[in-house]
Motif scaffolding. Structure first.
Motif, PDB file in Angstrom:
ATOM      1  N   ALA A  79       0.817  -1.220   0.000  1.00 22.12           N
ATOM      2  CA  ALA A  79       0.000   0.000   0.000  1.00 22.12           C
ATOM      3  C   ALA A  79       0.846   1.263   0.000  1.00 22.12           C
ATOM      4  O   ALA A  79       0.555   2.226   0.718  1.00 22.12           O
ATOM      5  N   VAL A  82       2.021   2.478   3.377  1.00 28.13           N
ATOM      6  CA  VAL A  82       1.021   2.758   4.403  1.00 28.13           C
ATOM      7  C   VAL A  82       0.975   1.671   5.473  1.00 28.13           C
ATOM      8  O   VAL A  82       0.823   1.964   6.670  1.00 28.13           O
ATOM      9  N   GLU A 105       4.005   7.774   2.146  1.00 27.32           N
ATOM     10  CA  GLU A 105       3.190   7.487   3.327  1.00 27.32           C
ATOM     11  C   GLU A 105       3.272   8.568   4.404  1.00 27.32           C
ATOM     12  O   GLU A 105       2.452   8.601   5.326  1.00 27.32           O
ATOM     13  N   THR A 109      -0.197   9.844   0.644  1.00 24.67           N
ATOM     14  CA  THR A 109      -1.261   8.841   0.524  1.00 24.67           C
ATOM     15  C   THR A 109      -2.525   9.185   1.302  1.00 24.67           C
ATOM     16  O   THR A 109      -3.631   8.848   0.879  1.00 24.67           O
ATOM     17  N   VAL A 112      -5.516  10.790  -0.581  1.00 28.95           N
ATOM     18  CA  VAL A 112      -6.304  10.091  -1.603  1.00 28.95           C
ATOM     19  C   VAL A 112      -6.851   8.756  -1.117  1.00 28.95           C
ATOM     20  O   VAL A 112      -7.625   8.120  -1.818  1.00 28.95           O
ATOM     21  N   ASN A 113      -6.441   8.340   0.072  1.00 27.08           N
ATOM     22  CA  ASN A 113      -6.852   7.028   0.584  1.00 27.08           C
ATOM     23  C   ASN A 113      -7.697   7.204   1.843  1.00 27.08           C
ATOM     24  O   ASN A 113      -7.162   7.336   2.946  1.00 27.08           O
ATOM     25  N   GLN A 116      -6.990   5.067   5.014  1.00 26.27           N
ATOM     26  CA  GLN A 116      -5.770   5.193   5.825  1.00 26.27           C
ATOM     27  C   GLN A 116      -6.154   5.568   7.252  1.00 26.27           C
ATOM     28  O   GLN A 116      -6.882   6.526   7.485  1.00 26.27           O
ATOM     29  N   GLY A 170      -1.744   8.275  -5.780  1.00 25.73           N
ATOM     30  CA  GLY A 170      -1.345   8.988  -4.576  1.00 25.73           C
ATOM     31  C   GLY A 170       0.114   8.861  -4.216  1.00 25.73           C
ATOM     32  O   GLY A 170       0.552   9.410  -3.205  1.00 25.73           O
ATOM     33  N   ARG A 330      -8.444   9.706  -6.701  1.00 23.36           N
ATOM     34  CA  ARG A 330      -9.109   8.812  -5.764  1.00 23.36           C
ATOM     35  C   ARG A 330      -8.393   7.468  -5.810  1.00 23.36           C
ATOM     36  O   ARG A 330      -8.059   6.972  -6.869  1.00 23.36           O
ATOM     37  N   ASP A 331      -8.174   6.899  -4.641  1.00 25.17           N
ATOM     38  CA  ASP A 331      -7.523   5.584  -4.591  1.00 25.17           C
ATOM     39  C   ASP A 331      -8.569   4.496  -4.692  1.00 25.17           C
ATOM     40  O   ASP A 331      -9.628   4.611  -4.068  1.00 25.17           O
TER      41      ASP A 331
END
Length: 331
Positions: A79, A82, A105, A109, A112-113, A116, A170, A330-331
């Motif tokens: 990820a 992450v 990270e 990230t 967009v995530n 997370q 991201g 967008r993730d």
């Protein structure tokens, strides 16, 4: 009546009091055991052999030498870093589980995530920048361009026809590509990959038109003439690649700069004295030519120890936030 003349009961009371005093004196000494008193773990969110892993192994050797205790690298890929960062922020803030992370990270990230679970600014204690790491825009073998002027002209003649790959939605590489599109006023489709190996395979094979990739990963293919370097994302040329221009040298990309970086961090709440000891050890090691050379050989520019990592994270998050809106990421 002296202690020696006291009753057996009195003597027991005195001995108990002395024992309690001895224990109370020992407790602060135990609590203040010098750090580190056991091995330190550096968690890295990427596979062995990559640029972040290479930086982490330099940091491990620096801290081992400066702290006099074993420091080991623990790879936990996934990820875009992450998973490793989440593991570190969930660990005790005692200095024995640290993160060698990247701008992915630690800055990108989370924008967009939505899944997370940590906020890098709130949940990490920044300890120091390790190195900056420019990435590179390259063209595949089927693309007839040799420089950024030809690249921009080609995309403007053919909006939407071409694609570029990065290491994921991201990621710093993705943001670098979107900033090119924003500054130059061009469009190309983003293709996210899970790792560099698949990306370079498609690029060299001709099924991917362009890519944003690390200089280290690109070097063997450039040398073999299988891909064409177009420009670096740093503000100026990279010392080990003087023939490759910075993207900002192009008039249409003037002022362009988006550079990845690697840093050392800990969970929030790290005791100040431990944070200071780790930061000082990192800074001392980065001043040594041997460690500087190793980072340069891995495609990075060593930090000087004067950088403000907290400010760098804040500034990059602000820059990336604008690009998220521009690209509707967008993730």
């Amino acid at each position: 009546m002296t202690i020696c003349q006291s009753s057996s009961f009195s003597r027991r009371l005195v001995l108990a009091a002395c024992g309690a005093a001895a224990v109370s004196l020992a407790l602060p000494a135990f609590a203040q055991a010098p750090y580190p008193s056991k091995p330190v773990k550096l968690v890295v969110g990427y596979a062995p052999g990559g640029s972040v892993d290479m930086a982490a192994r330099v940091v491990a050797d620096i801290l081992t030498a400066k702290l006099g205790s074993a420091v080991v690298v623990d790879n936990a890929p996934g990820a875009a870093g992450v998973l490793a960062a989440q593991r570190v922020v969930s660990s005790p803030a005692d200095g024995y589980t640290l993160l060698v992370g990247s701008s992915n990270e630690m800055a990108a990230t989370g924008l967009v995530n939505p899944a997370q679970k940590y906020n890098a600014q709130q949940d990490l204690t920044p300890l120091g920048l390790v190195a900056t790491a420019p990435v590179m825009l390259v063209a595949g073998p089927k693309i007839p361009v040799k420089n950024t002027e030809e690249f921009i002209a080609l995309l403007k003649r053919n909006p939407g026809k071409y694609s570029y790959g990065s290491s994921g939605v991201g990621s710093t590489l993705h943001f670098a590509g979107e900033l090119i599109k924003q500054r130059a006023g061009v469009f190309m489709t983003h293709i996210p990959y899970r790792g560099t190996a698949a990306l370079t395979s498609d690029l060299v094979g001709g099924s991917l038109d362009f890519a944003i990739i690390s200089p280290t990963a690109a070097a063997p293919f450039i040398k073999a003439g299988r891909i064409t370097p177009l420009g670096l994302t740093s503000a100026k040329r990279f010392p080990t690649l003087p023939q490759v221009p910075a993207l900002g040298e192009n008039a249409q990309l003037k002022g362009y700069e988006l550079t990845g970086w690697f840093a050392l961090a800990a969970p929030k709440g790290l005791p100040p004295e431990v944070a200071q000891k780790l930061s000082a050890a990192l800074k001392a090691g980065l001043a040594e030519p041997a460690f500087q050379r190793r980072l340069e050989e891995g495609g990075s520019i060593p930090a000087t120890g004067q950088e403000d990592l907290t400010r760098l994270m804040r500034d990059d998050i602000s820059k990336y936030t604008e690009l998220v809106k521009f690209a509707n990421m967008r993730d």
